[in-house]
Design a protein around this motif. Structure first.
Motif, mmCIF file in Angstrom:
data_model
loop_
_atom_site.group_PDB
_atom_site.id
_atom_site.type_symbol
_atom_site.label_atom_id
_atom_site.label_comp_id
_atom_site.label_asym_id
_atom_site.label_seq_id
_atom_site.Cartn_x
_atom_site.Cartn_y
_atom_site.Cartn_z
ATOM 1 N N THR A 61 52.444 35.017 54.164
ATOM 2 C CA THR A 61 52.827 34.969 52.753
ATOM 3 C C THR A 61 51.933 33.984 52.003
ATOM 4 O O THR A 61 52.225 33.625 50.870
ATOM 5 C CB THR A 61 54.301 34.534 52.597
ATOM 6 N N GLY A 62 50.852 33.562 52.653
ATOM 7 C CA GLY A 62 49.971 32.560 52.059
ATOM 8 C C GLY A 62 48.505 32.897 52.220
ATOM 9 O O GLY A 62 47.702 32.035 52.568
ATOM 10 N N GLU A 63 48.139 34.155 51.965
ATOM 11 C CA GLU A 63 46.729 34.546 52.001
ATOM 12 C C GLU A 63 46.123 34.440 50.605
ATOM 13 O O GLU A 63 46.829 34.572 49.598
ATOM 14 C CB GLU A 63 46.582 35.967 52.526
ATOM 15 N N TYR A 64 44.807 34.222 50.545
ATOM 16 C CA TYR A 64 44.132 34.026 49.261
ATOM 17 C C TYR A 64 42.908 34.923 49.152
ATOM 18 O O TYR A 64 42.271 35.261 50.149
ATOM 19 C CB TYR A 64 43.715 32.565 49.089
ATOM 20 N N ALA A 65 42.630 35.303 47.925
ATOM 21 C CA ALA A 65 41.422 36.071 47.621
ATOM 22 C C ALA A 65 40.891 35.611 46.276
ATOM 23 O O ALA A 65 41.656 35.140 45.424
ATOM 24 C CB ALA A 65 41.718 37.566 47.592
ATOM 25 N N GLU A 66 39.585 35.744 46.113
ATOM 26 C CA GLU A 66 38.959 35.427 44.819
ATOM 27 C C GLU A 66 38.305 36.693 44.303
ATOM 28 O O GLU A 66 37.565 37.364 45.033
ATOM 29 C CB GLU A 66 37.948 34.300 44.959
ATOM 30 N N LEU A 67 38.586 37.013 43.042
ATOM 31 C CA LEU A 67 38.080 38.222 42.408
ATOM 32 C C LEU A 67 37.114 37.846 41.292
ATOM 33 O O LEU A 67 37.399 36.949 40.491
ATOM 34 C CB LEU A 67 39.223 39.047 41.808
ATOM 35 N N VAL A 68 35.995 38.538 41.219
ATOM 36 C CA VAL A 68 35.077 38.422 40.087
ATOM 37 C C VAL A 68 35.256 39.690 39.254
ATOM 38 O O VAL A 68 35.039 40.803 39.752
ATOM 39 C CB VAL A 68 33.616 38.278 40.543
ATOM 40 N N LEU A 69 35.672 39.509 38.016
ATOM 41 C CA LEU A 69 35.996 40.644 37.152
ATOM 42 C C LEU A 69 34.864 40.918 36.174
ATOM 43 O O LEU A 69 34.200 39.993 35.696
ATOM 44 C CB LEU A 69 37.299 40.370 36.400
ATOM 45 N N ALA A 70 34.668 42.202 35.872
ATOM 46 C CA ALA A 70 33.589 42.598 34.963
ATOM 47 C C ALA A 70 33.939 42.341 33.510
ATOM 48 O O ALA A 70 33.055 42.338 32.650
ATOM 49 C CB ALA A 70 33.270 44.079 35.166
ATOM 50 N N ALA A 71 35.225 42.118 33.211
ATOM 51 C CA ALA A 71 35.663 41.863 31.833
ATOM 52 C C ALA A 71 36.947 41.050 31.882
ATOM 53 O O ALA A 71 37.691 41.111 32.872
ATOM 54 C CB ALA A 71 35.900 43.185 31.103
ATOM 55 N N PRO A 72 37.222 40.267 30.830
ATOM 56 C CA PRO A 72 38.476 39.503 30.795
ATOM 57 C C PRO A 72 39.682 40.436 30.771
ATOM 58 O O PRO A 72 39.654 41.497 30.137
ATOM 59 C CB PRO A 72 38.365 38.701 29.499
ATOM 60 N N ILE A 73 40.755 40.037 31.442
ATOM 61 C CA ILE A 73 41.976 40.833 31.469
ATOM 62 C C ILE A 73 43.189 39.910 31.404
ATOM 63 O O ILE A 73 43.070 38.702 31.621
ATOM 64 C CB ILE A 73 42.076 41.696 32.751
ATOM 65 N N GLU A 74 44.330 40.483 31.103
ATOM 66 C CA GLU A 74 45.594 39.780 31.232
ATOM 67 C C GLU A 74 46.032 39.905 32.680
ATOM 68 O O GLU A 74 46.263 41.021 33.180
ATOM 69 C CB GLU A 74 46.641 40.385 30.295
ATOM 70 N N LEU A 75 46.119 38.769 33.373
ATOM 71 C CA LEU A 75 46.321 38.825 34.811
ATOM 72 C C LEU A 75 47.683 39.398 35.211
ATOM 73 O O LEU A 75 47.778 40.175 36.165
ATOM 74 C CB LEU A 75 46.162 37.425 35.415
ATOM 75 N N GLU A 76 48.744 39.012 34.512
ATOM 76 C CA GLU A 76 50.088 39.405 34.954
ATOM 77 C C GLU A 76 50.271 40.919 34.985
ATOM 78 O O GLU A 76 50.667 41.479 36.019
ATOM 79 C CB GLU A 76 51.149 38.747 34.072
ATOM 80 N N PRO A 77 49.980 41.652 33.887
ATOM 81 C CA PRO A 77 50.141 43.112 33.971
ATOM 82 C C PRO A 77 49.161 43.762 34.936
ATOM 83 O O PRO A 77 49.497 44.751 35.594
ATOM 84 C CB PRO A 77 49.909 43.586 32.527
ATOM 85 N N ALA A 78 47.955 43.187 35.053
ATOM 86 C CA ALA A 78 46.974 43.756 35.982
ATOM 87 C C ALA A 78 47.441 43.620 37.425
ATOM 88 O O ALA A 78 47.278 44.542 38.238
ATOM 89 C CB ALA A 78 45.618 43.080 35.798
#
Length: 272
Positions: A61-78
């Motif tokens: 329940t404690g894994e992590y990932a880093e994402l590089v996004l091509a455009a700004p987004i609202e994180l919660e709905p995404a």
């Protein structure tokens, strides 16, 4: 835009390998229409990095990932859309935007909290074994390296270790919670069990039952209270320059030498 997420990997998905995990994320990101950035070259890949691979067969329940996004987004709905695209057992639990200049995520993953679940009748044996390991000067474990057995001391890697009885949905079991520093070579939860089993055999003459489930609960920065998890605000901000004057001078000298070589190479090319 960069984002860091904490996610869980439970149930049958704990048997998904690291390679298949990347493919699973790629399909889910595409299905959720998250604008992930891709690498360049002949075979582009989505810019998703996983700083610390989870051993096959372990839940988390404690894994992590880093994402590089091509455009700004609202994180919660995404992230809600992404969770809807994931199969059962995979879900993003938290997500934050990363400030420019923030240190790499792996820098803050310095310890893991593991829960080793055992049959409840093992609690008394576990309690005594934990006490033996914690009070010992060393906790020797054996590791097989390409057919050669080496002996390692687990004790310096243990930050905290205790046993308890846990009741989850009327499923009562004994649990050992171990906070283990990320040392080199890395210490495994199986070696925590091995140290406890060795202590139990010494104390009672009887072996310890194998854990029925091993779960990584969290990762982060260890402290006296336990662990500061890796999505805390202070760990996402740019850090001040703490390099020494000597190191800075060495960097400037190296840069001048590189520029001089580049300049010399340029004159040679012009001459031809």
């Amino acid at each position: 835009m960069r984002a860091r997420v904490r996610y869980e990997k439970t149930g049958k998905l704990r048997f998904v390998s690291a390679i298949d995990l990347g493919r699973l994320w790629e399909r889910a990101l595409r299905k959720a229409d998250v604008p992930i950035a891709y690498s360049e070259g002949f075979s582009p890949h989505p810019k998703v990095s996983f700083p610390d691979a989870l051993p096959l067969g372990y839940a988390s329940t404690g894994e992590y990932a880093e994402l590089v996004l091509a455009a700004p987004i609202e994180l919660e709905p995404a992230m809600e859309d992404l969770n809807a695209a994931f199969p059962a057992g995979m879900a993003v639990l938290d997500a934050v935007e990363v400030t420019d200049g923030a240190p790499r995520l792996a820098k803050w993953l310095r310890a893991s909290v593991w829960d080793l679940r055992y049959p409840v009748d093992q609690h008394g044996t576990l309690d005594a074994a934990v006490n033996s390991v914690v009070t010992a000067d060393e906790a020797l474990v054996d590791r097989d390296r390409k057919g050669e057995i080496t002996t390692l001391d687990l004790r310096p890697a243990i930050h905290t270790l205790f046993a308890d009885i846990t009741d989850e949905d009327d499923d009562v079991h004994a649990t050992v919670r171990a906070t283990v520093h990320h040392v080199e070579p890395p210490m495994r939860p199986s070696e925590v069990h091995q140290a406890l089993d060795r202590a139990a055999r010494t104390d009672t003459g009887a072996p310890l039952a194998e854990p029925t489930l091993v779960t990584r609960v969290a990762q982060g920065e260890p402290n006296q209270e336990g662990l500061v998890e890796a999505l805390s605000g202070d760990l996402l901000s740019p850090q001040p320059n703490t390099r020494s004057p000597k190191a800075a001078t060495r960097d400037r000298r190296t840069a001048r030498q590189r520029d001089n070589r580049a300049g010399a190479g340029g004159h040679e090319r012009l001459g031809t």
